[in-house]
Write an enzyme that holds these catalytic residues in place. Structure first.
Site, short mmCIF file in Angstrom:
data_model
loop_
_atom_site.label_atom_id
_atom_site.label_comp_id
_atom_site.label_asym_id
_atom_site.label_seq_id
_atom_site.Cartn_x
_atom_site.Cartn_y
_atom_site.Cartn_z
N LYS A 23 -0.96 1.09 -6.67
CA LYS A 23 -2.39 0.97 -6.99
C LYS A 23 -3.25 1.37 -5.79
O LYS A 23 -4.18 2.16 -5.93
CB LYS A 23 -2.67 -0.48 -7.42
CG LYS A 23 -4.10 -0.76 -7.81
CD LYS A 23 -4.19 -1.91 -8.80
CE LYS A 23 -3.94 -3.27 -8.21
NZ LYS A 23 -5.08 -3.81 -7.44
N SER A 24 -2.94 0.83 -4.62
CA SER A 24 -3.75 1.14 -3.44
C SER A 24 -3.75 2.64 -3.15
O SER A 24 -4.80 3.23 -2.84
CB SER A 24 -3.16 0.42 -2.20
OG SER A 24 -3.28 -0.96 -2.34
N GLY A 96 -11.37 -4.78 -7.11
CA GLY A 96 -12.00 -5.06 -5.81
C GLY A 96 -11.82 -3.91 -4.84
O GLY A 96 -12.73 -3.56 -4.08
N ARG A 124 -16.90 -11.79 -6.52
CA ARG A 124 -16.13 -11.62 -5.28
C ARG A 124 -17.01 -11.19 -4.10
O ARG A 124 -18.04 -10.56 -4.27
CB ARG A 124 -14.98 -10.63 -5.52
CG ARG A 124 -14.01 -11.23 -6.55
CD ARG A 124 -12.81 -10.37 -6.79
NE ARG A 124 -11.97 -10.25 -5.61
CZ ARG A 124 -10.94 -9.40 -5.51
NH1 ARG A 124 -10.67 -8.60 -6.52
NH2 ARG A 124 -10.22 -9.36 -4.42
N SER A 169 -8.31 -7.25 6.64
CA SER A 169 -8.49 -6.70 5.30
C SER A 169 -8.42 -5.19 5.31
O SER A 169 -9.22 -4.52 5.96
CB SER A 169 -9.85 -7.14 4.74
OG SER A 169 -10.19 -6.35 3.63
N GLN A 171 -9.09 -3.40 2.79
CA GLN A 171 -10.24 -2.88 2.03
C GLN A 171 -11.44 -2.70 2.94
O GLN A 171 -12.14 -1.68 2.87
CB GLN A 171 -10.57 -3.83 0.88
CG GLN A 171 -9.47 -3.88 -0.17
CD GLN A 171 -9.78 -4.80 -1.32
OE1 GLN A 171 -10.81 -5.48 -1.32
NE2 GLN A 171 -8.91 -4.85 -2.30
N ASP A 318 -0.55 -9.86 -1.57
CA ASP A 318 -0.63 -9.81 -3.03
C ASP A 318 0.57 -10.44 -3.73
O ASP A 318 0.60 -10.56 -4.95
CB ASP A 318 -0.76 -8.35 -3.50
CG ASP A 318 -2.13 -7.77 -3.15
OD1 ASP A 318 -3.06 -8.56 -2.91
OD2 ASP A 318 -2.25 -6.53 -3.12
N ARG A 349 -6.22 -17.90 -6.20
CA ARG A 349 -4.79 -17.92 -6.55
C ARG A 349 -4.11 -19.23 -6.16
O ARG A 349 -3.08 -19.58 -6.76
CB ARG A 349 -4.07 -16.72 -5.94
CG ARG A 349 -4.46 -15.44 -6.67
CD ARG A 349 -3.73 -14.20 -6.21
NE ARG A 349 -4.04 -13.11 -7.14
CZ ARG A 349 -3.96 -11.83 -6.85
NH1 ARG A 349 -3.57 -11.44 -5.64
NH2 ARG A 349 -4.26 -10.92 -7.76
N ARG A 393 -1.76 -10.95 -11.57
CA ARG A 393 -0.57 -11.38 -10.83
C ARG A 393 -0.16 -12.82 -11.17
O ARG A 393 1.01 -13.18 -11.07
CB ARG A 393 -0.78 -11.20 -9.32
CG ARG A 393 -1.07 -9.74 -8.95
CD ARG A 393 -0.80 -9.47 -7.48
NE ARG A 393 -1.53 -8.30 -7.02
CZ ARG A 393 -1.16 -7.03 -7.25
NH1 ARG A 393 -0.07 -6.76 -7.94
NH2 ARG A 393 -1.89 -6.02 -6.78
C1 S3P Z 1 -5.88 -3.64 -0.94
C2 S3P Z 1 -6.00 -4.55 0.08
C3 S3P Z 1 -5.78 -6.00 -0.10
C4 S3P Z 1 -5.05 -6.30 -1.40
C5 S3P Z 1 -5.58 -5.53 -2.56
C6 S3P Z 1 -5.47 -4.04 -2.29
C7 S3P Z 1 -6.15 -2.22 -0.66
O1 S3P Z 1 -7.02 -6.65 -0.12
O2 S3P Z 1 -5.12 -7.68 -1.69
O3 S3P Z 1 -4.86 -5.84 -3.73
O4 S3P Z 1 -5.78 -1.35 -1.48
O5 S3P Z 1 -6.72 -1.94 0.40
P1 S3P Z 1 -7.76 -7.10 1.26
O6 S3P Z 1 -7.98 -5.89 2.05
O7 S3P Z 1 -9.06 -7.72 0.84
O8 S3P Z 1 -6.82 -8.07 1.90
#
Ligand code: S3P
Length: 438
Positions: A23-24, A96, A124, A169, A171, A318, A349, A393
């Site tokens: 996914k990422s 997110g 969020r 993070s 993200q 995750d 979670r 999840r």
């Molecule tokens: C992700 C980073 C993670 C993860 C999310 C995907 C990403 O979040 O939990 O499912 O693709 O960069 P955080 O960066 O908020 O930890």
């Protein structure tokens, strides 16, 4: 949402199979190829709701994208300055990652954008990306409480900054790096701990200079990104459900999960499970584009409770719902701390798993930043009804719990499994998990 699963105890699993794409990496492939020059082909793309939201957003921003097969995407890059104002708000659904990364990318454009999502995403935290982007000169506004809608005003010149993230993070790091592509000089992000590095790897493969040193990354604004093909490996976070399922219930031949992404910033669960006594063999490790992959052979294993090292938490962030299930099946207590980020995922979670454990009679103690989980019984889960709180999840973790349940488990509100794992039920059934939709 009314969709639910009924998962009945099954005792022996077998099979060899692949899980859907990461996914990422799928999100990032769409964004980078969309601002590159030339045509990129993405294979192994994850056709899940989250990634389709990213795809529709790129299309709404004027990028020509075709999907000749479910997992094959062809992107005609618009170039760094080729995105166009969308006709309306961009709907990120449950994703997110999409909302945070797009906030970074769009804060550097010369047009305005508004980002919205579903009821979970609208709760969020978004200030964690808005704040550093404002330091760069962007105009990013969030609603009271720091939540979406995210209102991004374009046409602001960005400056390169050095930013120390308060949480590890990926993200946040990625949003800043995407904005940094457009800044007047290099941008540096310092992390308190390791987080997934897919953006760094993919940016480099698109020709961007990214210097990585320990916990710091520095992105140098490029003149252009060069289109390139991306092979998306199987998602380790999706494989995680079958890794734990195999440990709990594989037959003599074990379970073989093929072509799993094994980026070291993602595989904390393997290390944690091995500390618990898990037998997981990495077969035929190889490179798939910018990412390492391998097949995993998982054997039924007697697990021991442990204190999970805090340093592994961000590398398994995750995977905690299904790790909690494994811990409930281990001999002795498991202690998880340093995982307060679990409270701001697609659901809280810690609270969602605790409510499910409560319903199924699993001894545990909730901590502000984790959980203490009893363990000790062969089949610790009674039957009953649990609520996934619309969190993919949580739904899949309790499906795995059915392997060590004394009676069927009914799992409510499971439609969002499609956000990350299309075909989960069919795949689970094919290896012997007795789950069906109802
Ligand atoms: C992700 C980073 C993670 C993860 C999310 C995907 C990403 O979040 O939990 O499912 O693709 O960069 P955080 O960066 O908020 O930890």
């Amino acid at each position: 949402m009314t969709q639910s699963y009924e998962a009945r105890p099954a005792r022996e699993l077998a099979g060899g199979f692949a899980v859907p794409g990461d996914k990422s990496i799928s999100h990032r492939a769409l964004m980078l190829s969309g601002i590159a020059e030339g045509r990129s082909e993405v294979t192994g793309f994850l056709p899940s709701e989250d990634c389709l939201a990213s795809m529709r957003a790129m299309q709404a921003l004027g990028v020509a994208i075709e999907r000749p097969a479910a997992t094959r995407v062809i992107v005609e890059g618009a170039g760094m300055r080729g995105l166009r104002r969308a006709a309306g708000p961009l709907d990120m659904g449950n994703a997110g990652t999409a909302m945070r990364l797009f906030t970074g990318l769009l804060s550097a454009q010369d047009f305005d954008s508004v980002l919205v999502g579903d009821s979970s995403l609208m709760r969020r935290p978004m200030e964690r990306v808005a704040k550093p982007l404002r330091e760069m000169g962007a105009d990013v506004r969030t609603a009271a409480g720091g939540t979406p809608p995210v209102d991004v005003r374009g046409g602001r010149p960005l400056r390169g900054i050095e930013y120390a993230m308060p949480v590890a993070s990926a993200q946040v790091k990625s949003a800043i790096m995407l904005a940094g592509l457009y800044a007047d000089g290099p941008t540096t992000v310092l992390s308190p701990a390791v987080s997934r590095d897919h953006s760094e790897r993919m940016l480099q493969s698109f020709g961007v200079r990214v210097d990585v040193q320990d916990l710091s990354v520095r992105v140098h604004p490029p003149k252009r990104l060069a289109a390139r093909d991306v092979q998306v490996p199987g998602d380790f976070s999706s494989a995680a459900f079958f890794i734990v399922a195999g440990l709990l219930a594989a037959g003599d031949g074990g379970l073989l999960i093929e072509n799993v992404g094994l980026n070291p910033s993602r595989t904390g669960l393997l290390e944690i499970l091995r500390l618990m006594g898990a037998e997981i063999e990495v077969v035929a490790p190889r490179q798939s584009g910018a990412e390492p992959v391998a097949d995993l052979r998982v054997r039924r294993s007697a697990l021991q409770g442990i204190e999970v090292p805090k340093s592994l938490v961000p590398l398994a962030i995750d995977e905690f719902p299904v790790l909690f299930v494994a811990a409930a099946c281990a001999r002795g207590e498991t202690l998880i701390t340093g995982a307060e980020e679990l409270r701001v995922k697609e659901s809280d979670r810690i609270a969602a798993m605790s409510a499910g454990f409560e319903a199924l009679g699993v001894a545990h103690e909730v901590l502000a930043d984790g959980m203490r989980i009893g363990g000790g019984e062969d089949n610790p889960f009674d039957g009953g009804t649990v609520d996934s709180h619309g969190d993919h999840r949580i739904a899949m973790a309790f499906t795995v719990a059915s392997l060590r349940a004394r009676r069927p488990i009914r799992i409510l509100d499971v439609a969002n499994v499609a956000t990350s794992f299309p075909g989960f039920v069919a795949l689970a059934r094919s290896v012997g998990i007795d789950v069906h939709e109802s």
